[in-house]
Write a protein that holds these residues in place. Structure first.
Motif, mmCIF file in Angstrom:
data_model
loop_
_atom_site.group_PDB
_atom_site.id
_atom_site.type_symbol
_atom_site.label_atom_id
_atom_site.label_comp_id
_atom_site.label_asym_id
_atom_site.label_seq_id
_atom_site.Cartn_x
_atom_site.Cartn_y
_atom_site.Cartn_z
ATOM 1 N N ILE A 226 0.875 -1.165 0.000
ATOM 2 C CA ILE A 226 0.000 0.000 0.000
ATOM 3 C C ILE A 226 0.911 1.213 0.000
ATOM 4 O O ILE A 226 1.807 1.321 0.835
ATOM 5 C CB ILE A 226 -0.900 0.018 1.250
ATOM 6 C CG1 ILE A 226 -1.891 -1.130 1.209
ATOM 7 C CG2 ILE A 226 -1.624 1.349 1.365
ATOM 8 C CD1 ILE A 226 -2.693 -1.284 2.485
ATOM 9 N N CYS A 227 0.683 2.125 -0.951
ATOM 10 C CA CYS A 227 1.485 3.346 -0.997
ATOM 11 C C CYS A 227 0.640 4.524 -0.525
ATOM 12 O O CYS A 227 -0.446 4.780 -1.050
ATOM 13 C CB CYS A 227 2.016 3.599 -2.407
ATOM 14 S SG CYS A 227 3.174 4.995 -2.416
ATOM 15 N N HIS A 228 1.145 5.229 0.475
ATOM 16 C CA HIS A 228 0.466 6.377 1.064
ATOM 17 C C HIS A 228 1.015 7.699 0.538
ATOM 18 O O HIS A 228 0.557 8.752 0.981
ATOM 19 C CB HIS A 228 0.651 6.373 2.592
ATOM 20 C CG HIS A 228 0.079 5.187 3.275
ATOM 21 N ND1 HIS A 228 -1.251 5.100 3.639
ATOM 22 C CD2 HIS A 228 0.649 4.027 3.693
ATOM 23 C CE1 HIS A 228 -1.472 3.949 4.254
ATOM 24 N NE2 HIS A 228 -0.335 3.281 4.296
ATOM 25 N N CYS A 229 1.988 7.684 -0.368
ATOM 26 C CA CYS A 229 2.628 8.936 -0.799
ATOM 27 C C CYS A 229 1.616 9.879 -1.438
ATOM 28 O O CYS A 229 0.573 9.451 -1.945
ATOM 29 C CB CYS A 229 3.804 8.664 -1.739
ATOM 30 S SG CYS A 229 3.354 8.369 -3.467
ATOM 31 N N ARG A 230 1.895 11.160 -1.412
ATOM 32 C CA ARG A 230 0.961 12.149 -1.951
ATOM 33 C C ARG A 230 0.698 11.935 -3.437
ATOM 34 O O ARG A 230 -0.409 12.177 -3.922
ATOM 35 C CB ARG A 230 1.468 13.571 -1.708
ATOM 36 C CG ARG A 230 1.197 14.082 -0.330
ATOM 37 C CD ARG A 230 -0.290 14.106 0.031
ATOM 38 N NE ARG A 230 -1.015 15.144 -0.690
ATOM 39 C CZ ARG A 230 -2.289 15.077 -1.059
ATOM 40 N NH1 ARG A 230 -3.015 14.016 -0.791
ATOM 41 N NH2 ARG A 230 -2.865 16.058 -1.700
ATOM 42 N N MET A 231 1.694 11.471 -4.192
ATOM 43 C CA MET A 231 1.483 11.253 -5.612
ATOM 44 C C MET A 231 0.443 10.148 -5.820
ATOM 45 O O MET A 231 -0.460 10.282 -6.642
ATOM 46 C CB MET A 231 2.788 10.902 -6.322
ATOM 47 C CG MET A 231 2.636 10.862 -7.835
ATOM 48 S SD MET A 231 4.165 10.498 -8.712
ATOM 49 C CE MET A 231 5.019 12.059 -8.535
ATOM 50 N N CYS A 232 0.540 9.058 -5.067
ATOM 51 C CA CYS A 232 -0.456 7.978 -5.181
ATOM 52 C C CYS A 232 -1.815 8.426 -4.659
ATOM 53 O O CYS A 232 -2.844 8.032 -5.205
ATOM 54 C CB CYS A 232 0.022 6.729 -4.456
ATOM 55 S SG CYS A 232 1.257 5.797 -5.392
ATOM 56 N N GLN A 233 -1.834 9.231 -3.611
ATOM 57 C CA GLN A 233 -3.104 9.754 -3.119
ATOM 58 C C GLN A 233 -3.798 10.576 -4.204
ATOM 59 O O GLN A 233 -4.989 10.402 -4.464
ATOM 60 C CB GLN A 233 -2.893 10.610 -1.870
ATOM 61 C CG GLN A 233 -2.527 9.817 -0.641
ATOM 62 C CD GLN A 233 -2.151 10.691 0.537
ATOM 63 O OE1 GLN A 233 -1.973 11.910 0.413
ATOM 64 N NE2 GLN A 233 -2.019 10.074 1.696
ATOM 65 N N LYS A 234 -3.061 11.452 -4.842
ATOM 66 C CA LYS A 234 -3.637 12.284 -5.904
ATOM 67 C C LYS A 234 -4.055 11.440 -7.106
ATOM 68 O O LYS A 234 -5.129 11.638 -7.676
ATOM 69 C CB LYS A 234 -2.628 13.337 -6.370
ATOM 70 C CG LYS A 234 -2.350 14.405 -5.367
ATOM 71 C CD LYS A 234 -3.410 15.460 -5.455
ATOM 72 C CE LYS A 234 -2.949 16.726 -4.771
ATOM 73 N NZ LYS A 234 -3.820 17.842 -5.048
ATOM 74 N N ALA A 235 -3.214 10.493 -7.511
ATOM 75 C CA ALA A 235 -3.492 9.681 -8.700
ATOM 76 C C ALA A 235 -4.727 8.807 -8.520
ATOM 77 O O ALA A 235 -5.451 8.540 -9.478
ATOM 78 C CB ALA A 235 -2.286 8.813 -9.046
ATOM 79 N N SER A 236 -4.976 8.352 -7.293
ATOM 80 C CA SER A 236 -6.119 7.475 -7.047
ATOM 81 C C SER A 236 -7.324 8.229 -6.511
ATOM 82 O O SER A 236 -8.426 7.677 -6.478
ATOM 83 C CB SER A 236 -5.728 6.372 -6.053
ATOM 84 O OG SER A 236 -5.448 6.938 -4.781
ATOM 85 N N GLY A 237 -7.119 9.490 -6.084
ATOM 86 C CA GLY A 237 -8.209 10.226 -5.461
ATOM 87 C C GLY A 237 -8.625 9.583 -4.157
ATOM 88 O O GLY A 237 -9.784 9.596 -3.772
ATOM 89 N N ASN A 238 -7.641 8.984 -3.460
ATOM 90 C CA ASN A 238 -7.926 8.237 -2.249
ATOM 91 C C ASN A 238 -6.796 8.435 -1.244
ATOM 92 O O ASN A 238 -5.814 9.089 -1.528
ATOM 93 C CB ASN A 238 -8.102 6.748 -2.589
ATOM 94 C CG ASN A 238 -9.133 6.101 -1.715
ATOM 95 O OD1 ASN A 238 -9.178 6.330 -0.512
ATOM 96 N ND2 ASN A 238 -9.975 5.287 -2.324
ATOM 97 N N TYR A 239 -6.933 7.842 -0.072
ATOM 98 C CA TYR A 239 -5.931 8.000 0.976
ATOM 99 C C TYR A 239 -4.684 7.165 0.739
ATOM 100 O O TYR A 239 -3.641 7.439 1.308
ATOM 101 C CB TYR A 239 -6.519 7.610 2.331
ATOM 102 C CG TYR A 239 -7.667 8.490 2.764
ATOM 103 C CD1 TYR A 239 -7.507 9.860 2.919
ATOM 104 C CD2 TYR A 239 -8.909 7.945 3.030
ATOM 105 C CE1 TYR A 239 -8.560 10.664 3.327
ATOM 106 C CE2 TYR A 239 -9.967 8.739 3.447
ATOM 107 C CZ TYR A 239 -9.786 10.096 3.588
ATOM 108 O OH TYR A 239 -10.818 10.883 4.000
ATOM 109 N N PHE A 240 -4.782 6.104 -0.061
ATOM 110 C CA PHE A 240 -3.637 5.256 -0.392
ATOM 111 C C PHE A 240 -3.952 4.505 -1.669
ATOM 112 O O PHE A 240 -5.087 4.498 -2.147
ATOM 113 C CB PHE A 240 -3.285 4.292 0.753
ATOM 114 C CG PHE A 240 -4.386 3.349 1.130
ATOM 115 C CD1 PHE A 240 -4.576 2.158 0.445
ATOM 116 C CD2 PHE A 240 -5.234 3.642 2.188
ATOM 117 C CE1 PHE A 240 -5.587 1.283 0.799
ATOM 118 C CE2 PHE A 240 -6.253 2.770 2.548
ATOM 119 C CZ PHE A 240 -6.428 1.589 1.852
#
Length: 160
Positions: free
Chosen positions: A27-41
């Motif tokens: 599970i990636c929590h980084c801000r880039m993954c948060q933005k790309a998925s529109g989710n917390y992780f």
């Protein structure tokens, strides 16, 4: 030999098959993954490039940086893969698998951006998806849903 896995986007325009093992599930929590998925992780796992085969449609790409791009469905926007351009593997989004529960993450990355309240989630009250709808609403949703089923189909959407 690893049993092939399949997956795809929400609308069914893009489908894929994975013929090799999924490794390093995380599970990636980084801000880039948060933005790309529109989710917390964003749950991901590695797959060798040669083992990832698109069986329907084409993946669209967003170049997130000079060294990485993110693949998604152009029709519905579902995130499908993260591609570190110099890497021998892709990272497939675990939620796009037909059976996402079959791959359990074994680590977390980008923990500096992890939501501080995650540890309290299990204490929150829960309800099933269908509990908030009247029977006629559930029937209307089911009869008009454009969500692709969690399996391969010859054609999508089905013809009436």
């Amino acid at each position: 030999m690893t049993e092939p896995r399949s997956g795809g986007c929400q609308c069914g325009a893009v489908r894929y098959r994975i013929e090799g093992p999924l490794t390093r599930a995380h599970i990636c929590h980084c801000r880039m993954c948060q933005k790309a998925s529109g989710n917390y992780f964003l749950p991901l796992a590695n797959v060798q490039r040669a083992d990832f085969i698109v069986t329907r449609g084409r993946i669209a790409w967003f170049h997130a940086s000079d060294i990485a791009r993110r693949g998604f469905c152009r029709e519905c926007g579902t995130p499908l893969v993260y591609d570190g351009l110099s890497s021998p593997h892709l990272n497939v989004t675990l939620g796009s698998l037909d059976r996402p529960s079959a791959v359990e993450p074994a680590r977390q990355l980008g923990v500096e951006s992890k939501m501080p309240w995650f540890a309290r989630l299990d204490a929150l009250p829960g309800e099933r998806t269908d509990e908030g709808f009247a029977p006629d609403e559930l029937t209307a949703i089911a009869s008009s849903s454009r969500q692709h089923p969690d399996r391969d189909t010859d054609r999508w959407p089905p013809k009436p």
